[in-house]
Design an enzyme around this catalytic site. Structure first.
Site, PDB file in Angstrom:
ATOM      1  N   ALA A   1      -7.298   5.331  -5.446  1.00  0.00           N
ATOM      2  CA  ALA A   1      -6.823   5.655  -4.208  1.00  0.00           C
ATOM      3  C   ALA A   1      -6.437   4.446  -3.550  1.00  0.00           C
ATOM      4  CB  ALA A   1      -8.243   6.213  -3.655  1.00  0.00           C
TER       5      ALA A   1
ATOM      6  N   ASN B   1      -4.661   3.040   3.082  1.00  0.00           N
ATOM      7  CA  ASN B   1      -3.836   2.959   4.232  1.00  0.00           C
ATOM      8  C   ASN B   1      -4.422   3.232   5.352  1.00  0.00           C
ATOM      9  OD1 ASN B   1      -1.676   2.533   1.944  1.00  0.00           O
ATOM     10  ND2 ASN B   1      -2.151   4.793   1.704  1.00  0.00           N
TER      11      ASN B   1
ATOM     12  N   GLU C   1     -12.874   4.143   0.355  1.00  0.00           N
ATOM     13  CA  GLU C   1     -11.702   4.131   1.089  1.00  0.00           C
ATOM     14  C   GLU C   1     -11.818   3.981   2.620  1.00  0.00           C
ATOM     15  OE1 GLU C   1      -9.207   2.834  -0.625  1.00  0.00           O
ATOM     16  OE2 GLU C   1     -10.105   3.361  -2.514  1.00  0.00           O
TER      17      GLU C   1
END
Length: 884
Positions: free
Chosen positions: A264, A267, A300
């Site tokens: 993953a 961003n 993430e």
């Protein structure tokens, strides 16, 4: 052959000469000819710096403007890697228009298409494949992104930040404009466009804001997103409570794509995920899959602060964000499930994968000092060993002290691109301690050897622990700061009170029934007083440092610790040590032509563990299941300078068979008691029950008793949940029986249209220990459902075969090595990152006998002569350099 390579060195780092304050991007999306307009607000940081050198690869340059003045080709310099502009003024606006081909981008870096949808991957250096830019992590800018596309085929248009405008355009097209108010490096840029559906939920943050949460995927997979959404909500709440970190945007989005090189990508506000780590339901996902989704979602999300709000100054600092964030997701999963079980899972992975990396030709410190291709340093060393180094701070400072250090780190460096030294200094300053010696963990490669000797002084009732550290192969290694957590047990198995001797009191910290010894020298001794009888030492509790412990335990002491140690890691570790000793003893027997002979010590421990299960005395079935499992083959190989792979595989197989045969009755009793069909639930109690039941089934099947085959078939046919189905199928995959093959065929028919489940079928076929294993894997890559464009599918076949089907891969003919080299060279032309990652088994050539070494080296030399990417070239050259 790679034409030219440039080596990047940490010592050569220089700050950028220019700042890019704002970035305005516009994308006109077309499959084969996407037009990218990039308007940069540039500020010169040094009056004498007039050359702005922008990175760019595989780009068609359409035009360049500076302050609306169109540049002729003679006004700039351009080659395959750079666009150089002469900047005479202090501030200006540079506009660059490029054209890219997402459809043909099989490397999956930059802007590419997956399943008809557009997506990006810019870490580490993919942004330069989208537009010309200062592609380095210390250039932080404010981004505004406008996406224009056909509305019928791309109804969803996403980028970083908050949506500020959207609307329709002529000719069936539409646009969306996103603005990210937080400065970020270009590697965190993201764009997704396509025909996607989503599920939505909301989270009320501690500061009272309502945050919109969305997970996007193909419409047919929406029902598999609930677990991911719940994991995200749990992550947000945990980070607020544990570290005081609150999410900062109005919306948080996750997009699942099938074709993705990594797990993953974090961003800002728009995480792009390999669908493997988003989609899960009981019918299609195992317990391991559910845990993987929860952990990666958390990882993430946690990057929002440890990676995004505070990022890396340069790529040599990668462990600053990745090691720290892995540690954070490990702590999260431990709190969600079982701290003891999670710790053992992490240690197993570290010792089975990272330790071999540390001792191989591609060994590097967690802060590499040089690289050719940055993608090659997304390694277990940077991530997992990096996390262990972060854990050292918590072990040394205590949980409260670590939190103080984290608070200061966030306060001091929010919005900055920083270094590992900055992190260490925050820890030191917050706790007013000197942590300078921790630097050695960052710059020295290899796994430290921790040799311990003990001495009991009966006259003075003192117990001495003498420690010696070294790093094999590292010349002039400097001593690491190693926290060694120890306990002492009485002959009745009771923990002893620990009182440090006066001469070492300042290097020992007491925690309940344990002591943390701070080893700072190459050799150092620690003493405890008031010890009435010779104790049994419990050393390196909780695996308090990523080292290889050498201590001459007697077999009876290991049996004792496996039963009585209050530290769950050491209870498990003691059973593992007994199993390792048994396996190594039997390898020698097999080499002398003698038959396998099960060791009495491990057999007693194994039986006791089983009896505790059957009598209802096991406090944690998952811990019990781990203790019953034999050491991983990769960990066993690591025990040898040069392994007899055939003898080791045979000993491992025969040990499992012997245990299954000897304790068949106890294993069957436990299996039947735990084999209860009930609705699937992802909780630690049910996970532990399934784990223990399936461990029993694996041993029963290994016994090769004829009456056990129906048990596995019945478990498969019950189709209770994917965990039980897959374990049953795995045990059947090694069987030649017609019923076993019928189950494999049935599984394929059921799931041939579910990519993630079909990956499991491919992996089972590729790992099956059968006489025709190599022929079978060759057939798999010809299968109509196999595609080299999908990294998950490549890993499930090529990667699994080379890493797990050891008998077939290491057959003395060398055909397994040749086949893997063929796959690497094929992938090197299309997806160098994946090619480099599946190369690893060949890089460990030095662990094997002389004949296999020569066969593996021959394939590495062939790859070296034909490789076209820096990714593959760098790893192969390092492997061959050791051989010269």
């Amino acid at each position: 052959m790679v034409a030219e390579v440039n080596v990047n060195y940490l010592k050569d780092y220089q700050p950028a000469d220019f700042m890019i304050k704002t970035v305005d991007l516009s994308f006109e999306l077309l499959p084969n000819a996407t037009l990218v307009t990039n308007r940069l607000s540039v500020e010169k940081l040094h009056p004498k710096s007039n050359l702005l050198k922008l990175n760019g690869e595989n780009l068609e340059l359409v035009s360049v403007r500076i302050d609306d003045q169109v540049l002729a080709k003679t006004d700039y310099q351009r080659d395959e890697q750079f666009l150089a502009l002469s900047i005479e003024v202090t501030e200006c606006v540079v506009e660059i228009i490029t054209r890219v081909n997402p459809e043909s981008n099989t490397a999956l870096e930059g802007l590419y298409r997956s399943g008809g949808n557009y997506c990006t991957q810019c870490e580490a250096e993919g942004f330069r494949r989208i537009t010309y830019f200062l592609d380095r992590p210390d250039v932080l800018s404010i981004y505004t992104t406008t996406i224009v596309a056909d509305k019928s085929t791309n109804p969803v248009l996403l980028s970083n930040g908050n949506l500020i405008e959207r609307g329709d355009l002529p000719n069936g097209r539409h646009f969306a404009t996103w603005h990210d108010p937080f400065k970020k490096p270009c590697y965190l840029f993201a764009l997704v466009a396509g025909n996607l559906a989503y599920i939505e939920d909301h989270y009320k943050a501690q500061d009272g804001r309502d945050i919109c949460l969305r997970i996007y995927t193909d419409s047919g997979h929406l029902s598999k997103c609930r677990h991911a959404m719940d994991s995200l909500i749990h992550s947000m709440r945990w980070d607020e409570e544990r570290f005081g970190r609150i999410y900062d945007l109005d919306i948080y989005m996750i997009v699942a794509v099938d074709d993705f090189n990594m797990g993953a990508m974090e961003n800002k506000g728009l995480n792009i995920f390999n669908s493997k780590y988003v989609l899960a339901d009981p019918q299609t996902a195992t317990d391991t899959d559910f845990e993987g989704v929860e952990a990666v979602i958390a990882h993430e999300y946690f990057h929002n602060w440890t990676g995004n709000r505070i990022t890396c100054r340069d790529w040599f600092q990668l462990t600053l964000k990745e090691g720290l964030t892995v540690f954070r997701d490990q702590e999260f999963t431990a709190d969600r499930l079982s701290p003891a079980v999670k710790r053992i899972e992490d240690i197993k992975r570290l010792r089975s994968v990272q330790f071999p990396e540390d001792s191989g030709p591609t060994s590097h410190p967690i802060q590499p000092q040089s690289y050719i291709e940055m993608n090659n340093f997304y390694t277990m060393t940077v991530y997992e060993k990096g996390a262990e180094v972060v854990r050292l701070y918590q072990t040394l400072l205590g949980r409260d002290g670590f939190r103080k250090g984290m608070d200061l780190y966030f306060e001091r460096h929010d919005g900055q691109a920083v270094t590992v030294q900055d992190f260490r200094q925050a820890m030191a300053d917050a706790n007013q301690v000197d942590l300078a010696q921790m630097h050695n963990w960052y710059v020295q490669s290899g796994t430290p050897i921790l040799k311990i000797d003990t001495h009991y002084d009966a006259v003075n009732k003192r117990y001495q622990i003498h420690c010696q550290q070294s790093i094999p192969g590292l010349v002039d290694a400097k001593p690491q700061l190693i926290p060694i957590k120890v306990g002492l047990l009485s002959d009745l198995g009771e923990p002893l009170a620990l009182y440090p001797a006066q001469n070492c009191a300042d290097t020992i910290r007491i925690e309940a029934d344990s002591a943390v010894l701070q080893l700072t020298q190459l050799q150092q001794s620690f003493e405890f007083i008031g010890i009435e009888k010779p104790p049994v030492p419990s050393l390196l509790r909780e695996f308090s440092a990523p080292v290889k412990l050498q201590y001459d335990y007697r077999l009876d002491e290991l049996e004792f610790l496996a039963q009585h140690d209050t530290d769950s890691f050491n209870r498990w570790e003691s059973a593992q040590r007994l199993a390792v000793a048994d396996l190594m003893h039997n390898v020698k027997r097999l080499q002398k032509g003698e038959s396998y002979q099960l060791g009495e010590s491990y057999a007693r421990v194994f039986l006791r563990l089983l009896n505790e299960v059957n009598k209802g005395l096991a406090k944690d079935l998952a811990l019990q299941a781990y203790a019953l499992n034999l050491p991983d083959m990769s960990y066993m190989i690591e025990q040898y300078e040069q392994v007899d792979i055939e003898a080791l595989l045979t000993a491992h197989q025969q040990m499992k068979q012997a245990l299954g045969h000897l304790y068949y009755s106890e294993l069957e009793t436990a299996y039947q008691a735990l084999n209860k069909v009930k609705p699937y639930s992802y909780n630690k109690e049910d996970i532990a029950q399934r784990m223990m039941k399936n461990r029993c089934l694996q041993y029963l099947m290994a016994s090769k008793s004829p009456q056990v085959l129906p048990l596995a078939i019945a478990q498969y046919q019950a189709q209770a949940n994917m965990t039980d189905v897959l374990v049953a199928l795995e045990t059947l995959s090694h069987s030649e029986a017609d019923q076993a093959q019928a189950c494999m065929d049935d599984f394929y028919k059921r799931w041939q249209d579910e990519p993630l489940v079909l990956d499991k079928w491919f992996a089972l076929k590729a790992s099956a220990d059968r006489s025709n294993a190599l022929e079978q894997v060759k057939d798999l890559i010809k299968h109509p459902k196999f595609s080299y464009r999908t990294p998950n599918r490549v890993r499930s076949v090529v990667g699994v075969f080379a890493r797990q089907n050891l008998r077939a891969f290491h057959q003395i003919s060398g055909q397994g090595y040749e086949w893997l080299a063929d796959q690497i060279l094929h992938l090197d032309e299309t997806n160098p990152q994946v090619a480099a990652r599946i190369l690893t088994p060949l890089t460990h050539w030095s662990r094997y006998d002389d004949q296999r070494q020569q066969l593996m080296l021959a394939q590495l030399k062939r790859i070296s002569q034909q490789a076209k990417s820096k990714d593959v070239y760098e790893l192969v050259e390092k492997s061959l350099l050791v051989a010269d």
